[in-house]
Motif scaffolding. Structure first.
Motif, PDB file in Angstrom:
ATOM      1  N   THR A 177       0.847  -1.203   0.000  1.00 40.42           N
ATOM      2  CA  THR A 177       0.000   0.000   0.000  1.00 40.42           C
ATOM      3  C   THR A 177       0.874   1.242   0.000  1.00 40.42           C
ATOM      4  O   THR A 177       1.977   1.258   0.549  1.00 40.42           O
ATOM      5  N   HIS A 213      -3.304   3.223   0.340  1.00 44.51           N
ATOM      6  CA  HIS A 213      -3.432   2.735   1.707  1.00 44.51           C
ATOM      7  C   HIS A 213      -4.851   3.040   2.211  1.00 44.51           C
ATOM      8  O   HIS A 213      -5.085   3.899   3.068  1.00 44.51           O
ATOM      9  N   VAL A 218      -7.535  -2.191  -0.583  1.00 43.84           N
ATOM     10  CA  VAL A 218      -6.886  -3.440  -0.199  1.00 43.84           C
ATOM     11  C   VAL A 218      -7.874  -4.600  -0.307  1.00 43.84           C
ATOM     12  O   VAL A 218      -7.525  -5.691  -0.786  1.00 43.84           O
ATOM     13  N   GLY A 234       1.891  -2.747   4.507  1.00 44.47           N
ATOM     14  CA  GLY A 234       1.289  -1.429   4.437  1.00 44.47           C
ATOM     15  C   GLY A 234       2.297  -0.302   4.383  1.00 44.47           C
ATOM     16  O   GLY A 234       3.401  -0.402   4.926  1.00 44.47           O
ATOM     17  N   THR A 238       0.299  -0.863  11.009  1.00 40.61           N
ATOM     18  CA  THR A 238      -1.026  -1.309  11.447  1.00 40.61           C
ATOM     19  C   THR A 238      -1.071  -1.166  12.964  1.00 40.61           C
ATOM     20  O   THR A 238      -0.464  -1.947  13.695  1.00 40.61           O
ATOM     21  N   GLY A 245      -5.377  -2.651   7.131  1.00 41.24           N
ATOM     22  CA  GLY A 245      -5.114  -4.026   6.732  1.00 41.24           C
ATOM     23  C   GLY A 245      -6.119  -5.022   7.276  1.00 41.24           C
ATOM     24  O   GLY A 245      -6.789  -5.741   6.502  1.00 41.24           O
TER      25      GLY A 245
END
Length: 541
Positions: A177, A213, A218, A234, A238, A245
């Protein structure tokens, strides 16, 4: 079993407890004494020897070790484990394939509790291993053991105590991302690190998707992928189970098994499933090739080992990885056919200061018109060694000049003044990654010839406990050069001061193989004017 000193008249068939050396006669410990041995000792005035005498119902250490090893891994071939032949009561077990080592820790504990004479040491459970890595070593401490005790120990080992899980996945997809303003180099770095990490396990990364992102982006990417494993790296960490995510996995119809792990670096990993296939959210540290918690999870998943919430929560002990440097496996060696010459690097140590030469440099001094350093470097290059590294001190132009035209690599030991260990460290840091062993050679020893170097190289047999080889004179005196196998690189790199490798030799006696020579060449060094004069006078005769 009886143990202790006995008269020669009572020593026939006894197992020699300690190595003996008398007037050219060398008997190694563990030797079963025959009549010729006793006669030779008697001729040298020896009256008693310390031996172990097996009694009725006893079993020799090698036989006991072999039986226990067979009980330990009865299906060694099926589970990709090589069981080495017993030697001095020891059986080593090696990986025949890459994968993850699984073991029954309780069975290991039970075996080690039966009797102190029986010992089994293993790698930690779920360690990733490569072909040739040592997995465990089984050692019978005394020279003999009660057969009844061996039978009892074998009975405790029901089933395979060790096995290797080989990779079962061959492909993975990667979702990267991108956050606003994120540099392209960071995307590339993350992809390269993940591709390299999986390639080491035989897994290809295809396809690779780069998306914003954002949760929906995603999730959409997940829906388009059909790989047996999907990884998400990512552009931002996270930091919560509801973050981009994990939320994307749920939006795509998947589930999250675990968020966070007690391993550092690697805390911010998440594990889930999408369409019954594993999804791993990688922590930011996965952009580095260094070990992190994600490796532990990846390795298991790729090798088909189930990873549940409890498995990850149990990784805390040993999970502090920040202070663990990237390191080679000192016990590893490459399994090679006996007919294949091992890959050996010669470390020609030439960083000494010639303090005892009255101001003259012993290594630029000539024998037969050839500087001593060049003479010895040339002999090394003519050997079976794959490479020759000459370790020099800083500002050693005169010594370096003697090497002109020779196929050697010059290495500078910037801290040479600290002693020989600094030269060893400098040389080890520059050896080829494919090196099986290093041969440590001192540059001031004029009678070390190519033939001796080749004898040591061809004698290197790690699977036969010949991991360290050194020449021994007719008087039983060990000398130089000395060859050290891979498993001892770590110990050599940790030496300090001017002690050389003596501490390693003392700590690894059971791995030392003496190579008999016919003269005193391995002992002769030229580090004083007097030694030079005597040597040159003898050469002129």
């Amino acid at each position: 079993m009886r143990f202790g000193p006995v008269p020669l008249t009572d020593a026939l068939g006894g197992i020699l407890a300690h190595s003996l050396s008398y007037d050219g006669l060398v008997l190694r410990k563990g030797r079963v004494l025959g009549r010729d041995d006793l006669d030779a000792l008697d001729q040298r005035g020896v009256e008693t020897v310390t031996v172990a005498m097996l009694e009725v119902g006893d079993m020799h250490e090698d036989e006991a070790a072999a039986l226990l090893a067979a009980a330990l891994v009865p299906n060694g071939t099926t589970h990709h484990i090589l069981v080495e032949a017993p030697f001095t009561g020891r059986v080593n077990l090696f990986a025949k394939a890459q994968g993850v080592l699984d073991l029954d820790a309780r069975a290991v504990d039970v075996l080690n509790a039966i009797d102190p004479a029986i010992t089994l040491a293993t790698l930690p459970a779920m360690t990733r291993v490569a072909e040739g890595d040592m997995l465990a070593t089984l050692k019978i401490i005394p020279y003999g053991l009660s057969a009844a005790l061996v039978e009892q120990a074998c009975a405790t080992l029901a089933g395979d105590v060790l096995r290797i899980h080989r990779p079962v996945l061959e492909r993975a997809a990667l979702i990267l991302t991108r956050t606003p303003g994120m540099r392209e180099t960071l995307i590339d770095k993350g992809e390269a690190a993940v591709v390299g990490r999986l390639a080491a396990l035989g897994v290809t990364v295809n396809p690779v998707r780069v998306v914003p992102h954002e949760t929906k982006a995603v999730a959409n990417a997940l829906d388009t992928l059909d790989a047996p494993l999907t990884l998400i790296l990512g552009g931002a960490a996270t930091s919560d189970p509801q973050d981009v995510g994990p939320a994307a996995v749920r939006m795509a119809g998947g589930t999250i098994t675990r968020f966070g792990m007690p391993v550092d670096p690697g805390n911010l990993l998440f594990l889930g499933e999408h369409r019954a296939r594993p999804v791993i959210g990688l922590p930011g540290c996965a952009r580095s090739p260094a070990l992190n918690g994600a490796d532990w999870v990846l390795e298991r998943v790729i090798c088909g080992v189930p990873v549940q919430d409890a498995d990850i929560s149990g990784m805390g002990v040993g999970g502090l990885l920040k202070e663990i440097p990237t390191r080679p496996q000192p016990r590893a060696f490459t399994l090679r056919p006996k007919t294949e010459v091992p890959k050996v690097s010669v470390l020609l140590l030439a960083a000494g200061q010639s303090r005892r030469m009255g101001g003259e440099d012993k290594l630029t001094k000539a024998i037969g018109g050839v500087p001593l350093l060049r003479r010895q470097a040339q002999r090394a290059t003519e050997s079976l060694a794959q490479e020759v590294l000459v370790v020099l001190p800083p500002n050693a132009a005169a010594r370096a000049a003697t090497l002109d035209g020779l196929p050697v690599r010059q290495v500078t030991a910037n801290r040479a003044a600290e002693g020989m260990s600094a030269s060893l460290r400098a040389g080890l840091a520059e050896i080829s990654p494919q090196t099986d062993a290093v041969l440590v050679m001192l540059a001031d020893m004029p009678d070390v010839e190519t033939a001796l170097i080749d004898r040591l190289i061809t004698g290197y047999r790690p699977g036969e406990q010949a991991d360290i080889l050194r020449p021994v004179t007719p008087q039983g005196k060990p000398g130089h050069p000395v060859l050290f196998g891979q498993r001892f690189f770590g110990m050599l790199a940790e030496l300090s001061g001017d002690q050389g490798a003596r501490d390693v030799l003392r700590a690894a006696q059971e791995f030392v193989r003496d190579v008999p020579v016919s003269d005193d060449g391995p002992l002769i060094d030229l580090d004083t004017q007097e030694a030079w004069a005597a040597y040159l006078a003898k050469a002129d005769r």
